[in-house]
Scaffold this motif. Sequence first.
Motif, PDB file in Angstrom:
ATOM      1  N   SER A  37      60.992  85.213  43.118  1.00  0.00           N
ATOM      2  CA  SER A  37      62.402  84.913  42.882  1.00  0.00           C
ATOM      3  C   SER A  37      62.745  83.548  43.468  1.00  0.00           C
ATOM      4  CB  SER A  37      63.283  85.980  43.522  1.00  0.00           C
ATOM      5  OG  SER A  37      63.199  85.904  44.930  1.00  0.00           O
ATOM      6  N   SER A  39      65.267  82.854  45.422  1.00  0.00           N
ATOM      7  CA  SER A  39      65.571  82.997  46.856  1.00  0.00           C
ATOM      8  C   SER A  39      64.289  83.200  47.662  1.00  0.00           C
ATOM      9  CB  SER A  39      66.548  84.149  47.095  1.00  0.00           C
ATOM     10  OG  SER A  39      66.018  85.360  46.611  1.00  0.00           O
ATOM     11  N   LEU A 108      68.405  73.002  47.900  1.00  0.00           N
ATOM     12  CA  LEU A 108      69.354  73.925  47.272  1.00  0.00           C
ATOM     13  C   LEU A 108      70.414  73.201  46.450  1.00  0.00           C
ATOM     14  CD1 LEU A 108      69.802  76.595  50.070  1.00  0.00           C
ATOM     15  CD2 LEU A 108      68.825  76.936  47.801  1.00  0.00           C
TER      16      LEU A 108
END
Length: 185
Positions: A37, A39, A108
């Motif tokens: 994933s 994250s 990010l």
Amino acid sequence: PMLFLPGVTCPAWRPAIAAPSCPGCWQTSSRGDRTMSFSGCFIQFFFFGILIVTECCLLSVMSYDRYLAICKPLHYAALLTDRFCFSLAAGSWISGFIVASILSLLLLQLTFCGPNQVDHFFVTYIPLIKLSCSDTYEIVLTVFSLSFIFLFPIPFDCRPYVCIITTIRECSSTTGRQKAFSTCC
């Protein structure tokens, strides 16, 4: 203090550096699923970054520790107190956390497009940069600057060992040389 620093960087440290990749490894082996994933990718990157920067800092601290023990044994206890050793170790961990946080926050902010597939088992910033469709100049400059700050001292980390070898070679007795070398190992 001399036993404190090797305890902070003991041989168990190596598996700890590889540990951030373990969840992905377990997932791949248990389910045969080769995806991670978004994250999970960033969590792996963050913890790996903390451990690598901390190790670089601790290796510098250990070279200073060895230098004092061999070349300035009479000053060792006065210069390298328990409190100072703890401060150096804590500073290494704090540096690792700060650097990993900065890089993770910059990553990010990037926009990712395309296949979003990384052909690596370990997530590093280079494959993530290649996946980004936004401007990566700021993060590349930051990584270069931080690398310079943390990698630039490597030649200076070698200097204490040159001094140690020179000091050991100047020992007149074989027993003295053996004691000095055993202090380093």
